[in-house]
Design an enzyme around this catalytic site. Structure first.
Site, mmCIF file in Angstrom:
data_model
loop_
_atom_site.group_PDB
_atom_site.id
_atom_site.type_symbol
_atom_site.label_atom_id
_atom_site.label_comp_id
_atom_site.label_asym_id
_atom_site.label_seq_id
_atom_site.Cartn_x
_atom_site.Cartn_y
_atom_site.Cartn_z
ATOM 1 N N LEU A 8 0.842 -1.197 0.000
ATOM 2 C CA LEU A 8 0.000 0.000 0.000
ATOM 3 C C LEU A 8 0.875 1.244 0.000
ATOM 4 O O LEU A 8 1.721 1.419 0.877
ATOM 5 C CB LEU A 8 -0.910 0.007 1.232
ATOM 6 C CG LEU A 8 -1.811 -1.219 1.413
ATOM 7 C CD1 LEU A 8 -2.821 -0.966 2.538
ATOM 8 C CD2 LEU A 8 -2.540 -1.562 0.119
ATOM 9 N N GLY A 11 -1.197 6.671 0.113
ATOM 10 C CA GLY A 11 -1.435 7.780 1.043
ATOM 11 C C GLY A 11 -0.591 9.003 0.701
ATOM 12 O O GLY A 11 0.431 8.917 0.028
ATOM 13 N N ARG A 15 2.088 14.659 6.834
ATOM 14 C CA ARG A 15 2.991 15.110 7.907
ATOM 15 C C ARG A 15 4.452 15.213 7.471
ATOM 16 O O ARG A 15 5.279 15.727 8.212
ATOM 17 C CB ARG A 15 2.864 14.170 9.115
ATOM 18 C CG ARG A 15 1.640 14.491 9.969
ATOM 19 C CD ARG A 15 1.450 13.473 11.061
ATOM 20 N NE ARG A 15 0.873 12.231 10.551
ATOM 21 C CZ ARG A 15 0.815 11.100 11.241
ATOM 22 N NH1 ARG A 15 1.337 11.038 12.460
ATOM 23 N NH2 ARG A 15 0.260 10.022 10.727
ATOM 24 N N GLY A 78 -9.168 4.386 2.632
ATOM 25 C CA GLY A 78 -8.772 3.524 3.736
ATOM 26 C C GLY A 78 -7.985 2.313 3.269
ATOM 27 O O GLY A 78 -7.978 1.971 2.081
ATOM 28 N N ASP A 102 5.527 2.561 3.561
ATOM 29 C CA ASP A 102 6.246 3.454 4.477
ATOM 30 C C ASP A 102 6.741 2.736 5.730
ATOM 31 O O ASP A 102 7.062 3.357 6.726
ATOM 32 C CB ASP A 102 5.372 4.664 4.846
ATOM 33 C CG ASP A 102 4.031 4.249 5.426
ATOM 34 O OD1 ASP A 102 3.784 3.044 5.584
ATOM 35 O OD2 ASP A 102 3.211 5.152 5.716
ATOM 36 N N GLY A 136 -3.458 1.134 15.921
ATOM 37 C CA GLY A 136 -4.629 0.303 16.187
ATOM 38 C C GLY A 136 -4.265 -0.668 17.315
ATOM 39 O O GLY A 136 -3.150 -1.188 17.342
ATOM 40 N N TYR A 363 44.912 20.810 -12.004
ATOM 41 C CA TYR A 363 43.709 20.307 -12.672
ATOM 42 C C TYR A 363 44.143 19.434 -13.847
ATOM 43 O O TYR A 363 44.821 19.896 -14.763
ATOM 44 C CB TYR A 363 42.811 21.448 -13.187
ATOM 45 C CG TYR A 363 41.685 20.900 -14.038
ATOM 46 C CD1 TYR A 363 40.746 20.024 -13.474
ATOM 47 C CD2 TYR A 363 41.579 21.184 -15.396
ATOM 48 C CE1 TYR A 363 39.746 19.458 -14.251
ATOM 49 C CE2 TYR A 363 40.574 20.630 -16.174
ATOM 50 C CZ TYR A 363 39.666 19.761 -15.593
ATOM 51 O OH TYR A 363 38.685 19.199 -16.350
ATOM 52 N N ASN A 374 55.811 13.022 -13.391
ATOM 53 C CA ASN A 374 55.754 13.940 -12.264
ATOM 54 C C ASN A 374 55.143 15.256 -12.715
ATOM 55 O O ASN A 374 55.655 15.900 -13.627
ATOM 56 C CB ASN A 374 57.171 14.182 -11.716
ATOM 57 C CG ASN A 374 57.111 14.812 -10.333
ATOM 58 O OD1 ASN A 374 56.418 15.809 -10.138
ATOM 59 N ND2 ASN A 374 57.818 14.233 -9.389
ATOM 60 N N ARG A 437 58.122 30.311 -21.659
ATOM 61 C CA ARG A 437 57.887 31.435 -20.756
ATOM 62 C C ARG A 437 58.803 32.573 -21.164
ATOM 63 O O ARG A 437 59.795 32.375 -21.871
ATOM 64 C CB ARG A 437 58.167 31.015 -19.313
ATOM 65 C CG ARG A 437 59.616 30.618 -19.086
ATOM 66 C CD ARG A 437 59.874 30.145 -17.660
ATOM 67 N NE ARG A 437 61.269 29.803 -17.489
ATOM 68 C CZ ARG A 437 61.700 28.705 -16.873
ATOM 69 N NH1 ARG A 437 60.853 27.823 -16.384
ATOM 70 N NH2 ARG A 437 62.981 28.489 -16.732
HETATM 71 C C1 UD1 Z 1 -2.740 1.701 10.082
HETATM 72 C C2 UD1 Z 1 -3.658 0.691 10.743
HETATM 73 C C3 UD1 Z 1 -3.389 0.666 12.250
HETATM 74 C C4 UD1 Z 1 -1.939 0.341 12.479
HETATM 75 C C5 UD1 Z 1 -1.039 1.320 11.751
HETATM 76 C C6 UD1 Z 1 0.390 0.854 11.823
HETATM 77 C C7 UD1 Z 1 -5.751 0.693 9.472
HETATM 78 C C8 UD1 Z 1 -7.120 1.174 9.398
HETATM 79 N N1 UD1 Z 1 -5.030 1.094 10.502
HETATM 80 O O1 UD1 Z 1 -3.066 2.995 10.582
HETATM 81 O O2 UD1 Z 1 -4.220 -0.315 12.873
HETATM 82 O O3 UD1 Z 1 -1.662 0.379 13.865
HETATM 83 O O4 UD1 Z 1 -1.382 1.368 10.343
HETATM 84 O O5 UD1 Z 1 1.257 1.784 11.227
HETATM 85 O O6 UD1 Z 1 -5.317 -0.062 8.633
HETATM 86 N N2 UD1 Z 1 -2.990 3.724 2.363
HETATM 87 C C9 UD1 Z 1 -3.424 3.587 1.071
HETATM 88 N N3 UD1 Z 1 -4.708 3.939 0.763
HETATM 89 C C10 UD1 Z 1 -5.566 4.397 1.690
HETATM 90 C C11 UD1 Z 1 -5.109 4.541 3.002
HETATM 91 C C12 UD1 Z 1 -3.816 4.178 3.315
HETATM 92 O O7 UD1 Z 1 -2.673 3.163 0.192
HETATM 93 O O8 UD1 Z 1 -6.701 4.698 1.321
HETATM 94 C C13 UD1 Z 1 -1.627 3.323 2.683
HETATM 95 C C14 UD1 Z 1 -0.784 4.493 3.170
HETATM 96 O O9 UD1 Z 1 -0.096 5.081 2.090
HETATM 97 C C15 UD1 Z 1 0.178 3.820 4.136
HETATM 98 C C16 UD1 Z 1 -0.615 2.651 4.676
HETATM 99 O O10 UD1 Z 1 -1.660 2.422 3.759
HETATM 100 O O11 UD1 Z 1 1.313 3.309 3.479
HETATM 101 C C17 UD1 Z 1 -1.172 2.905 6.073
HETATM 102 O O12 UD1 Z 1 -2.058 4.008 6.034
HETATM 103 P P1 UD1 Z 1 -2.149 5.047 7.215
HETATM 104 O O13 UD1 Z 1 -3.184 6.022 6.891
HETATM 105 O O14 UD1 Z 1 -0.799 5.545 7.547
HETATM 106 O O15 UD1 Z 1 -2.687 4.110 8.403
HETATM 107 P P2 UD1 Z 1 -2.565 4.379 9.931
HETATM 108 O O16 UD1 Z 1 -3.549 5.396 10.340
HETATM 109 O O17 UD1 Z 1 -1.155 4.608 10.273
HETATM 110 CA CA CA Z 2 0.739 5.232 9.173
#
Ligand code: UD1
Ligand code: CA
Length: 455
Positions: A8, A11, A15, A78, A102, A136, A363, A374, A437
């Site tokens: 995944l 995102g 931050r 999500g 990440d 979570g 250079y 040399n 020279r």
């Molecule tokens: C998520 C978990 C949480 C866990 C935490 C660990 C869920 C709902 N929560 O939370 O339980 O403790 O990771 O770090 O899964 N991403 C997508 N598409 C989306 C949303 C997210 O590709 O629609 C990707 C983000 O780029 C990232 C990863 O999924 O690489 C996690 O997403 P993020 O929003 O950081 O989840 P957390 O809130 O950290």
């Molecule tokens: Ca995260």
């Protein structure tokens, strides 16, 4: 049952406060996502799917060298929604490992254990954290069996006291994901489709759900901001430094070396503080790297010493050479065995023959130099006429006096000799002395200027 990996990476990474997509921020010189891909490939998956959204074009471009099934997630609804986007490409009888783009430091062994645990049903990688804030939390029943995950934002006070957290990494038979993902709702604080919700759905149907735990906190550390990016970087460098020392490299300070790429070392290499290695660097046996050197895509043969403050890029250094301090070897520099490049010397596209010496303030560019040459202090190869670059050819055993300008194209044949302070524009034949020279005149009885009285 074959393995497919879904990473995944859609995102935004708000931050990070950056124009660069988060997963492209470098860890040890390579994008975060590349580290995750490399770890995934260690598991030899049948397919690798990467879900992108924010900066998708840029992300795909940066990692185009890999064979990846890129999956588009147009809106980031999500983690559950993200995995669902990849499901049409996944074979029903395979097992799926979900990784985050990440979270770069997970070890392949940890992932293998997670995949093994997911043969019969979903398995989650969990960890106990001193400070679980934001993660979570893992819910367990009275018997200690995994019951589900509650997000920090949705958790009650009591639930927030739980220190076992969801690392986010999960494996499950594709059939389970296909069954439960479409049933995950978004009735929660963030209005998102949560991937971990498949666990409570599976539990409710009596499916076996299991968990594995990660070895160390750092293995599961996610990068959300630049503070965490730095934590991950330091941990990565610490691991590398430890590996090097175990292989027989002496480091002056294990906390002050940075490797952004790969570093191969022979036996008894010594590396002083604040050395930076980028790209592919190899150091032969007994090589010594001085303090504050930067080497990028460089080969250094056995016994050579790179003295402090030197910068080498796309260069190769022969056996027992001495380079620096304060030397700059630019791309295309090849230094023969036993040669010496001293302080404030810049070289570029230069072949310096064995045993030759360019000891100070010179250079040397676009130059073919034989052995035993040399080059006096302050010598310049004038390789550029404002439009084109020209070559300087210097034969074996040539001596160039200090402060000479060698105007290319130019050939100085073997054993040629250039008087100090010469501007050399014409070829010098074998064994000739070139003096270019103005002749010195001494004026006897000359009077120095005297201080004038004002008014
Ligand atoms: C998520 C978990 C949480 C866990 C935490 C660990 C869920 C709902 N929560 O939370 O339980 O403790 O990771 O770090 O899964 N991403 C997508 N598409 C989306 C949303 C997210 O590709 O629609 C990707 C983000 O780029 C990232 C990863 O999924 O690489 C996690 O997403 P993020 O929003 O950081 O989840 P957390 O809130 O950290
Ligand atoms: Ca995260």
């Amino acid at each position: 049952m074959k393995l497919e990996v879904v990473i995944l990476a859609a995102g935004q990474g708000t931050r990070m406060k950056s124009d660069l997509p988060k997963v492209l921020h470098p860890l040890a010189g390579r994008p975060l996502l590349q580290h995750v891909i490399e770890t995934a490939l260690e598991l030899d998956p049948a397919a690798l799917h990467v879900v992108t959204g924010h900066g998708a074009g840029q992300v795909r471009q940066a990692l185009s060298a890999y064979s990846i099934n890129w999956v588009e997630q147009e809106q980031q609804l999500g983690t559950g929604h993200a995995v669902l986007q990849a499901m049409p490409f996944v074979q029903r009888d395979n097992v799926v490992l979900v990784l985050y783009g990440d979270v770069p430091l997970t070890r392949a062994d940890t992932l293998r254990a997670l995949v093994t645990a997911a043969t019969d049903g979903p398995a989650l990688l969990t960890a106990r954290l001193a400070d679980p804030t934001g993660y979570g939390r893992i819910l367990r029943d009275a018997q200690g069996a995994l019951a589900g995950v509650v997000e920090h934002k949705d958790a009650s006070e009591d639930q927030r006291a739980i220190d076992e957290v969801n690392t986010g990494l999960l494996a499950a038979p594709a059939a389970d994901l296909l069954a439960y993902l479409p049933r995950v709702g978004n009735d929660n604080q963030q209005g998102e489709y949560y991937l971990p919700d498949i666990l409570s759905l599976a539990v409710a149907e009596g499916r076996p759900v299991s968990s594995c735990s990660a070895d160390s906190e750092l293995e599961i550390l996610g990068v959300n901001d630049r503070v965490q990016l730095n934590q991950v970087e330091r941990e990565y460098q610490r691991r590398l430094a430890e590996q090097l020392m175990r292989q027989g490299v002496t480091l002056a300070d294990a906390a002050r070396i940075d490797v952004r790429g790969s570093l191969d070392c022979g036996t008894d290499v010594f590396i002083d503080v604040n050395a930076v290695f980028e790209g592919q660097v190899s150091l032969g046996a007994g090589v010594s790297i001085g303090a504050n050197c930067v080497l990028r895509d460089v080969d250094v043969a056995a016994g050579a010493t790179i003295h402090p403050m030197s910068h080498l890029q796309e260069a190769s250094v022969g056996r027992d050479c001495n380079i620096g301090p304060y030397a700059r070897l630019r791309p295309g520099t090849v230094v023969g065995d036993g040669a010496r490049i001293g302080n404030f010397v810049e070289t570029k596209k230069a072949n310096i023959g064995a045993g030759s010496k360019v000891n100070h303030l010179s250079y040397i560019g676009d130059c073919e130099m034989g052995g035993g040459v040399n080059i006096g202090a302050g010598t310049i190869t004038c390789n550029y006429d404002g439009v084109n670059k020209h070559r300087t050819d210097i034969g074996d055993g040539v001596f160039v006096g200090s402060n000479s300008t060698l105007v290319a194209p130019l050939q100085i044949e073997a054993e040629g000799f250039v008087g100090a302070g010469s501007t050399v524009t014409k070829a010098v034949a074998e064994g000739e002395l070139a003096v270019g020279r103005a002749r010195q005149r001494n004026i006897a009885g000359w009077e120095r200027p005297r201080k004038q009285n004002k008014d």
